[in-house]
Write an enzyme that holds these catalytic residues in place. Structure first.
Site, mmCIF file in Angstrom:
data_model
loop_
_atom_site.group_PDB
_atom_site.id
_atom_site.type_symbol
_atom_site.label_atom_id
_atom_site.label_comp_id
_atom_site.label_asym_id
_atom_site.label_seq_id
_atom_site.Cartn_x
_atom_site.Cartn_y
_atom_site.Cartn_z
ATOM 1 N N LYS A 138 0.850 -1.200 0.000
ATOM 2 C CA LYS A 138 0.000 0.000 0.000
ATOM 3 C C LYS A 138 0.882 1.246 0.000
ATOM 4 O O LYS A 138 1.760 1.405 0.850
ATOM 5 C CB LYS A 138 -0.898 -0.005 1.241
ATOM 6 N N LYS A 179 -7.295 8.068 -1.250
ATOM 7 C CA LYS A 179 -8.643 8.469 -0.816
ATOM 8 C C LYS A 179 -9.128 9.724 -1.540
ATOM 9 O O LYS A 179 -9.373 10.769 -0.916
ATOM 10 C CB LYS A 179 -8.680 8.707 0.702
ATOM 11 N N ARG A 234 2.849 -1.056 10.724
ATOM 12 C CA ARG A 234 3.913 -1.068 11.725
ATOM 13 C C ARG A 234 4.330 -2.430 12.278
ATOM 14 O O ARG A 234 5.523 -2.659 12.480
ATOM 15 C CB ARG A 234 3.564 -0.088 12.853
HETATM 16 O O1 C5P Z 1 0.775 0.624 11.043
HETATM 17 P P1 C5P Z 1 -0.641 0.212 10.878
HETATM 18 O O2 C5P Z 1 -0.802 -1.287 10.727
HETATM 19 O O3 C5P Z 1 -1.556 0.802 11.900
HETATM 20 O O4 C5P Z 1 -1.044 0.830 9.446
HETATM 21 C C1 C5P Z 1 -2.328 0.730 8.916
HETATM 22 C C2 C5P Z 1 -2.411 1.431 7.605
HETATM 23 O O5 C5P Z 1 -3.762 1.453 7.184
HETATM 24 C C3 C5P Z 1 -1.970 2.885 7.645
HETATM 25 O O6 C5P Z 1 -1.396 3.181 6.370
HETATM 26 C C4 C5P Z 1 -3.240 3.659 7.842
HETATM 27 O O7 C5P Z 1 -3.210 4.937 7.282
HETATM 28 C C5 C5P Z 1 -4.227 2.782 7.088
HETATM 29 N N1 C5P Z 1 -5.609 2.899 7.538
HETATM 30 C C6 C5P Z 1 -6.000 2.664 8.850
HETATM 31 N N2 C5P Z 1 -7.320 2.756 9.187
HETATM 32 C C7 C5P Z 1 -8.209 3.068 8.279
HETATM 33 C C8 C5P Z 1 -7.833 3.287 6.958
HETATM 34 C C9 C5P Z 1 -6.498 3.180 6.633
HETATM 35 O O8 C5P Z 1 -5.195 2.364 9.703
HETATM 36 N N3 C5P Z 1 -9.459 3.114 8.605
#
Ligand code: C5P
Length: 236
Positions: A34, A63, A216
């Site tokens: 992504k 988005k 992460r």
């Molecule tokens: O690091 P982490 O696993 O929290 O990353 C999740 C990814 O998904 C990030 O890029 C975040 O911006 C994205 N995201 C999210 N929640 C949403 C939509 C997108 O965490 N509702």
């Protein structure tokens, strides 16, 4: 689809080099990455090209939310770069979403490729009921999410992005032939960070998600490949 086809790794970096390091380490196992606003704003289409060079697919998470003509044009540009999936805000409305779908189909027929999948973003998981009131939406948040998912489906979108906790509810109203991509997923062994409404990778897939997005827990892990392997084992 095996587990590896269901895992999307979020390359949340500002530097292209950092992102490529992760792709090099895990692209034997993970096939979709992504690219979000941070990396795309700093590196632009080079980020997409880098992932394609490693024979992996791209979910372009920008988005889009603008007038239909502008969103259509942006989606067409993204589709011409060959991205696998992109997203638009469902709150942009019916004409905007339809314009996005038409644009990716136009690009696909001209380049003779498979159309880019278009996903709707329903309600950002950072928002609560009170935030919706403040912007003039009086419906309950869950109902708003369901209604926007159904509207996205009616406009011909391929699916939606939704928190793991919303997957079951959305599946009920949209049926099986609709993609659900779930971010905010945390294995039990990983820190939660700022994610609050989390589910584990296994729970997300069991409740009907087609893809999970993990950032992460993999990209900040001392051994990203090992972290990806552990997650895949959990969902396979
Ligand atoms: O690091 P982490 O696993 O929290 O990353 C999740 C990814 O998904 C990030 O890029 C975040 O911006 C994205 N995201 C999210 N929640 C949403 C939509 C997108 O965490 N509702």
């Amino acid at each position: 689809m095996n587990g590896s086809g269901k895992l999307i790794v979020a390359l949340d970096f500002s530097e292209l080099d950092q992102a490529e390091k992760i792709v090099k380490k895990i692209s034997g196992l993970v096939k979709i990455f992504k690219v979000g606003k941070e990396l795309f704003t700093s590196a632009g289409p080079k980020a997409v090209e880098m992932i394609h060079r490693h024979n992996c697919r791209v979910f372009l998470d920008l988005k889009f939310h603008d007038i239909p003509n502008t969103v259509g044009a942006a989606c067409e540009s993204a589709a011409r770069m060959g991205v696998f999936m992109l997203n638009v805000h469902a709150l942009g409305g019916k004409t905007m979403m339809t314009s996005a779908v038409q644009a990716v189909h136009k690009a696909a027929s001209e380049t003779k490729t498979t159309p880019t999948k278009v996903l709707g973003v329903t309600v950002l998981t950072s928002l609560k009921d009170l935030d919706l009131r403040e912007v003039g939406i009086s419906k309950k948040l869950e109902k708003e999410v369901e209604d926007l998912a159904v509207l996205s489906q009616r406009c011909g979108l391929d699916g939606v992005v939704a928190s793991g906790q919303e997957v079951k509810r959305i599946r009920k109203v949209t049926g099986n032939n609709f993609l659900i991509v779930a971010p905010g997923v945390r294995p039990t062994w990983a820190a939660h960070g700022d994610q609050k409404r989390i589910v584990t990778p296994k729970e997300a897939i069991q409740s009907g998600a087609d893809f999970i997005v993990v950032g992460r827990p993999i990209i900040e892990h001392p051994q990203p490949l090992l972290a990806a392997e552990k997650i895949l084992k959990e969902i396979e």
